[in-house]
Design an enzyme around this catalytic site. Sequence first.
Site, short mmCIF file in Angstrom:
data_model
loop_
_atom_site.label_atom_id
_atom_site.label_comp_id
_atom_site.label_asym_id
_atom_site.label_seq_id
_atom_site.Cartn_x
_atom_site.Cartn_y
_atom_site.Cartn_z
N GLU A 55 0.73 -1.08 -0.05
CA GLU A 55 0.18 0.01 -0.02
C GLU A 55 0.75 1.23 -0.06
OE1 GLU A 55 -3.84 -1.69 2.25
OE2 GLU A 55 -2.61 -0.16 3.26
N GLU A 81 -0.89 -10.08 -6.74
CA GLU A 81 -0.79 -10.74 -8.00
C GLU A 81 0.24 -9.89 -9.23
OE1 GLU A 81 -5.33 -11.26 -6.52
OE2 GLU A 81 -3.51 -9.72 -6.67
N CYS A 115 -6.10 -7.06 -12.03
CA CYS A 115 -5.38 -8.33 -11.87
C CYS A 115 -5.67 -9.32 -12.75
CB CYS A 115 -5.09 -8.40 -10.37
SG CYS A 115 -3.70 -7.33 -9.55
#
Length: 130
Positions: free
Chosen positions: A41, A52, A86
């Site tokens: 983050e 991913e 993703c």
Amino acid sequence: MELKEAARAVRENAYAPYSNFKVGAALLADDGRVYVGCNVENVAYPEGTCAEAGAIAAMIASGAHRIVEAYVIADSPDPVPPCGGCRQKLSEFAARDVAVTLATTDGSEFKTTVGNLLPGAFDAGHMDRT
């Protein structure tokens, strides 16, 4: 299962001080190696990266190019699906029939495929006229 253990272990390395939602991903590549990633983050939320995406970046950086199987785990009530971005990233490096296991830290698993996660995926064939 090696992918499960790898995803569970790398999830602990996630940097998630804002959401406290740690995600781990493990990919088995066509070179036989397992590549892992965790979410990272940033206080500017859109600048973070998904687990991913991190695993795919590690795979590409190592010279592998195709995903053979994927495993994603998070501490959630139900198995957590990859975000839309993703899903598109997975479809770039995996065939539609590649197995994807979505899991929780409590042991619940949902098995699906890349094609089921992103039906009608945008691919290079859509750019044939360029």
